[in-house]
Design an enzyme around this catalytic site. Structure first.
Site, short mmCIF file in Angstrom:
data_model
loop_
_atom_site.label_atom_id
_atom_site.label_comp_id
_atom_site.label_asym_id
_atom_site.label_seq_id
_atom_site.Cartn_x
_atom_site.Cartn_y
_atom_site.Cartn_z
N ASP A 139 42.58 -24.35 -13.38
CA ASP A 139 41.63 -24.66 -12.32
C ASP A 139 40.44 -25.33 -13.00
O ASP A 139 40.37 -25.39 -14.24
CB ASP A 139 41.22 -23.36 -11.62
CG ASP A 139 40.24 -23.59 -10.48
OD1 ASP A 139 40.31 -24.67 -9.85
OD2 ASP A 139 39.41 -22.70 -10.22
N ASP A 141 36.61 -25.24 -11.61
CA ASP A 141 35.37 -24.49 -11.50
C ASP A 141 35.52 -23.08 -12.06
O ASP A 141 36.42 -22.33 -11.69
CB ASP A 141 34.93 -24.41 -10.02
CG ASP A 141 34.64 -25.78 -9.45
OD1 ASP A 141 33.77 -26.48 -10.00
OD2 ASP A 141 35.30 -26.17 -8.47
N LYS A 288 28.50 -17.98 6.98
CA LYS A 288 29.75 -18.55 6.47
C LYS A 288 29.80 -20.05 6.70
O LYS A 288 30.22 -20.82 5.84
CB LYS A 288 30.94 -17.85 7.14
CG LYS A 288 32.30 -18.35 6.66
CD LYS A 288 33.42 -17.61 7.38
CE LYS A 288 34.78 -18.12 6.93
NZ LYS A 288 35.89 -17.42 7.64
N ILE A 291 27.26 -21.98 4.35
CA ILE A 291 27.78 -22.01 2.98
C ILE A 291 28.90 -23.03 2.87
O ILE A 291 29.00 -23.79 1.89
CB ILE A 291 28.27 -20.61 2.55
CG1 ILE A 291 27.09 -19.65 2.38
CG2 ILE A 291 29.10 -20.69 1.28
CD1 ILE A 291 26.23 -19.91 1.17
N ARG A 292 29.74 -23.07 3.90
CA ARG A 292 30.83 -24.06 3.92
C ARG A 292 30.26 -25.48 3.92
O ARG A 292 30.79 -26.37 3.26
CB ARG A 292 31.71 -23.82 5.14
CG ARG A 292 32.92 -24.75 5.23
CD ARG A 292 33.78 -24.39 6.44
NE ARG A 292 34.93 -25.26 6.53
CZ ARG A 292 34.93 -26.45 7.13
NH1 ARG A 292 33.82 -26.90 7.69
NH2 ARG A 292 36.02 -27.18 7.18
N ASP A 293 29.19 -25.69 4.68
CA ASP A 293 28.56 -27.02 4.72
C ASP A 293 28.08 -27.45 3.34
O ASP A 293 28.19 -28.63 2.98
CB ASP A 293 27.38 -27.01 5.70
CG ASP A 293 27.82 -27.00 7.15
OD1 ASP A 293 29.02 -27.24 7.41
OD2 ASP A 293 26.98 -26.73 8.04
N VAL A 294 27.54 -26.53 2.57
CA VAL A 294 27.04 -26.86 1.24
C VAL A 294 28.15 -27.44 0.38
O VAL A 294 27.94 -28.38 -0.41
CB VAL A 294 26.43 -25.61 0.57
CG1 VAL A 294 26.03 -25.92 -0.88
CG2 VAL A 294 25.22 -25.12 1.35
N HIS A 295 29.38 -26.90 0.55
CA HIS A 295 30.51 -27.36 -0.25
C HIS A 295 31.18 -28.58 0.39
O HIS A 295 31.34 -29.63 -0.24
CB HIS A 295 31.53 -26.23 -0.40
CG HIS A 295 31.06 -25.10 -1.26
ND1 HIS A 295 31.25 -25.07 -2.62
CD2 HIS A 295 30.38 -23.96 -0.95
CE1 HIS A 295 30.74 -23.96 -3.12
NE2 HIS A 295 30.19 -23.27 -2.12
N ASP A 426 39.91 -18.58 -11.93
CA ASP A 426 38.93 -17.50 -11.80
C ASP A 426 39.10 -16.70 -10.52
O ASP A 426 38.59 -15.58 -10.41
CB ASP A 426 37.51 -18.06 -11.85
CG ASP A 426 37.18 -18.89 -10.62
OD1 ASP A 426 37.74 -20.00 -10.48
OD2 ASP A 426 36.38 -18.44 -9.79
#
Length: 588
Positions: A139, A141, A288, A291-295, A426
């Protein structure tokens, strides 16, 4: 290592006796009372054995349970059982046993020589021989790339702003800053009740680790809310840590999820302290989503690419690991959910501009864990600018960049199947679970927290607390047979001390939630999943540099609860299973 140096590191048989509850002589019912409560004046008819048989057993084994006494133990005077049934005699006897057990535990801790686990070692749940591994997968990250604490602060602050601007949450939430030391990985969040907690491998809540907002929930309230401390299976998270039956429990297994859980706790805390009525389910869904928007919207990716030195921790050893494997003729591949531009920028910083030459196959935006299960998604080739091409993929070639796809097509196109493949990641669920359960790949978990936890375990303070806790627990286990009022009073005092010791073994790792691997005595739910889905685990990939590529990782054989620790490899269990620092320095 000389035998003298080895002996200095080993607790020896005495510590095994203590940990089993054998630091002091297991007491027979004292003369003056039988096991059935009747009066007795001689050992010859007391308890399950007569005096002659008891002496014979002690000559043979030295201790109940079949473990021979050491010379040091035979020479140490043991507290004598009281010869009358008086309360004074019983109290003196119990405290003499207490002091003797404590003396044994103190003797086991040599100042400056605490148990020496190597934080850079690799630990095995299942036997893995690197000679059998031909293909290594990774992976990205928190496996190839590690991030500074600035990244979690970025995620928290950005998500908090979206919550305020987009969802119109109170602006006073800006008063809450990210605290990297509040939550730990592997915790469960009760979506319906808005509480975060630590659950063990048997689905029991660890009392003292339940928080509503930023404040602990008293034990009596927890027991009332959950009608005890057990969480039924149907309320637990599903196979991938997501809430299963509607919105019940969600487990936060990802390192990236720590800012999310911290933000949830902060918003809960604000609403509670401001007496604002709110629905916990909607709060969970809103956090939730942001946080999804940030990614998903690329906010995180753009921020890291623009200031890579601020957010990526440059160890300098990832390139050394990959280069060593490649030079040894191993095949390497990358499967990540991150976009290529983000991975490329990071890998150039970590490894160098020619990092792609080390990999035989590169797959980005794989959308794990769906990548491992959805057979319908074909691979698609992309260029270095993340532009997608439309040609049909009939083989996976070195130097190309592939997007999406699925594992079944990957296996068909490469033939890389079974235990010759070792994949590192991870995330216990998204990265490793399907690979080990469905496809027979070997798996390696990267647990960055492991290094700091081992360093804590190596402190003299921790060693003293744990050894004495085990000794006191063994003493309680043996002495609980005495039911007179004076004995009960002494035992209650020991139980209080044991509770304080258990609390200290928690707070020494994290004041709120303790170790990610253990509750007071049981493995955590996280630890249970780790042992099931990861063949080996380590703090970082750089740990591989401490071993040659023919090394076999052996899991430690520890006795089951019904087994006596008589076999010779119990000796090995007393040694740090991994090489110590001096030994590792000689491995090239």
């Amino acid at each position: 290592m000389t035998s003298r140096a080895l002996a200095a590191r080993l607790p020896g048989r005495a510590v095994r006796e203590l940990l089993r509850g054998g630091g002091a002589e297991p007491p027979p019912p004292p003369p003056g009372r039988l096991e059935n409560g009747q009066v007795c004046r001689s050992y010859s008819v007391c308890g399950a054995r007569g005096q002659q048989q008891q002496q014979q057993q002690q000559r043979l084994f030295g201790r109940r349970g079949g473990v021979a006494a050491t010379a040091g133990q035979r020479g140490r005077a043991q507290p004598a059982a009281p010869h009358t049934g008086s309360a004074v005699d019983m109290k003196s006897y119990l405290w003499a046993s207490y002091n003797e057990t404590k003396k044994v535990s103190e003797d086991l801790i040599v100042p400056g020589r605490s148990s020496f686990l190597n934080p850079n070692a690799i630990f095995a749940n299942n036997e893995v021989c690197l000679s059998d591994i031909e293909i290594y997968g990774f992976d990205y990250d928190y496996t190839l790339a590690f991030y500074s604490s600035n990244l979690h602060t970025l995620i928290f602050n950005t998500a908090r702003e979206i919550l305020i601007e987009k969802h119109k949450y109170p602006e006073d939430l800006r008063k809450y800053d990210y605290n990297p030391n509040f939550v730990i990985r592997g915790l469960h969040y009760d979506v319906q009740k808005g509480m975060v907690m630590k659950i063990d491998a048997f689905h029991y809540i660890q009392l003292g680790t339940i928080y509503r907002g930023l404040s602990p929930v008293p034990d009596e309230q927890v027991i009332e809310i959950y009608e005890g401390t057990h969480v039924p299976l149907e309320q637990m998270s599903d196979f991938y840590g997501k809430s299963s039956h509607g919105f019940t429990m969600k487990q936060f297994m990802d390192i990236f999820s720590l800012p999310e859980l911290t933000l949830l706790s902060c918003v809960n805390d604000y609403f509670i302290k401001q007496n604002i009525d709110f629905e916990p389910v909607y709060l969970y869904k809103d956090v939730k989503e942001v946080i999804r928007d940030v990614h998903v919207k690329g906010i995180l990716y753009r921020a890291v690419e623009q200031d890579i030195e601020k957010y990526i921790s440059h160890e300098g050893k990832t390139g050394a690991v990959l280069g060593r494997l490649s030079d040894s003729g191993k095949k390497l591949f990358l499967i990540t959910n991150s976009p290529f531009s983000f991975v490329d920028k990071g890998m150039q910083y970590i490894v160098g501009k020619d990092w792609r030459d080390l990999f035989d196959i590169i797959i980005v935006q794989a959308d794990k864990p769906e990548f491992f299960n959805d057979k319908r998604r074909p691979f698609r080739r992309a260029n270095q600018r993340d532009k997608l091409l439309w040609d049909k993929i009939s083989k996976l070639e070195k130097g190309q960049i592939y997007k999406q796809g699925n594992l079944y097509a990957f296996l068909k196109l490469t033939g890389w199947t079974g235990s010759k493949v070792l994949y590192f990641g991870d995330h216990i669920y998204s990265d490793l679970a399907d690979l080990t359960l469905k496809h027979g790949w070997r798996t390696g978990a990267i647990i960055p927290e492991l290094r700091s936890e081992i360093k804590t375990m190596n402190t003299e303070q921790y060693s003293q607390v744990v050894v004495w806790l085990q000794g006191l627990t063994g003493l309680l286990e043996r002495m609980q047979a005495y039911e007179d009022a004076e004995s009960r009073m002494v035992l209650r005092e020991w139980i209080r001390e044991r509770h304080e010791l258990r609390e200290l073994t928690k707070t020494i790792f994290n004041p709120q939630f303790g170790s990610i691997f253990r509750t007071h005595h049981n493995p955590t739910y996280f630890s249970r999943r780790l042992s099931r889905f990861a063949d080996i685990y380590m703090a970082s990939l750089s740990c591989l540099l401490n071993y040659n590529l023919h090394n076999t990782f052996y899991p430690r054989r520890t006795p089951l609860q019904h087994e006596a620790p008589l076999w010779s490899d119990q000796l090995c269990a007393s040694i740090s299973k991994s090489p110590n620092v001096e030994e590792m320095a000689q491995i090239k």
